[in-house]
Design an enzyme around this catalytic site. Structure first.
Site, short mmCIF file in Angstrom:
data_model
loop_
_atom_site.label_atom_id
_atom_site.label_comp_id
_atom_site.label_asym_id
_atom_site.label_seq_id
_atom_site.Cartn_x
_atom_site.Cartn_y
_atom_site.Cartn_z
N SER A 139 41.33 37.39 44.61
CA SER A 139 41.80 36.31 45.48
C SER A 139 42.82 35.48 44.70
CB SER A 139 40.62 35.43 45.89
OG SER A 139 41.06 34.21 46.47
N TYR A 152 32.43 31.17 43.79
CA TYR A 152 33.40 32.09 44.39
C TYR A 152 34.70 32.17 43.59
CZ TYR A 152 36.33 34.62 47.60
OH TYR A 152 37.19 35.55 48.14
#
Length: 259
Positions: A139, A152
């Protein structure tokens, strides 16, 4: 002979889009996720009018032995993996000091341990067979802080760093490893995690195609979308303390809108 492709988290979102891409190119598939029913529906859809073989495996990579069990189930099929999309992952809007420890442990297994273990197990098989491609889904949060979202962001930084390390280790083996680093993507992932979609959320089909192309080219990483790539680059130029402030403001805004 068609490549056999293993895709984790294949029941929705990017995983489903990857399954569609590889199926359209005549690849045989092994699809894994927690919902076997959804996987079977997808397998039925993708195999219509195509001469491809699709296996489905129910797997929960958030458990202590989830990655090892998946690997053993794949090996039991007797099929060599030519390409591997390491995609399964989840997030939960919560500060690190507030999140339920059991949830945090499950996320660590899913987003960190399973990524590394599957790279280890499947990557070793690829090295022995002398060829293979691995795509790790990371990401843009790998490049700057991700406050209010506990593990995350750090997990995606780990995935990016793991990909870089493996890239150096696998030189000359015939095995490539690539990281896909999208910004916000228009899937159910954000809603399930407890935050809203920003207006710039990308089309998952386009994000998956960017990852597919980078994987086939053996690139180290790809950030889909010119705007996202440029924005990420300039954010990395900021002092770390300012990156933290920007990240906290952005995530707080998205989480409030998602409630």
């Amino acid at each position: 002979m068609a490549d056999t492709v293993l895709i984790t988290g294949a029941s929705s979102g990017l995983g489903l889009e990857f399954a569609r891409i590889f199926a359209s190119r005549g690849c045989d598939l092994i699809l894994t996720a927690r919902s076997e029913e959804k996987l079977r529906e997808i397998a039925s859809e993708l195999s219509i009018d195509r001469s491809i073989h699709i296996d489905v495996i129910r797997a929960d990579l958030s458990t202590d032995d989830g990655a090892q069990q998946l690997y053993e189930d794949v090996r039991a099929l007797g099929r060599n993996i030519d390409q591997f999309v390491n995609n399964a992952g989840a997030g939960k809007a919560a500060d690190t000091v507030d999140i339920d420890p059991a949830v945090l442990k499950a996320l660590l297994h899913l987003d960190v341990t399973s990524y590394a273990m599957l790279c280890r197990l499947i990557g070793a098989d690829m090295v022995r067979q002398g060829h293979g491609k691995i795509l790790n889904v990371s990401s843009t949060t790998a490049f700057f802080p991700d406050p209010h979202f506990n593990i995350y962001g750090p997990s995606k930084a780990f995935v990016m760093s793991l990909t870089e390390a493996m890239k150096g280790e696998l030189r000359g083996t015939g095995v490539s490893v690539t990281a896909l680093c999208p910004g916000p993507v228009s899937t159910n992932w954000a809603v399930n995690a407890g935050k809203s979609y920003p207006a710039i959320a990308a089309d998952p089909a386009k994000v998956a195609m960017a990852g597919y192309r980078a994987m086939q080219a053996g690139r180290l990483y790809v950030i889909p979308g010119i705007g996202t790539a440029v924005g990420t680059f300039f954010l990395t130029l900021l002092p770390r303390s300012l990156r933290v402030a920007v990240g906290a403001w952005w995530q707080d805004r998205m989480i409030r809108k998602g409630k």
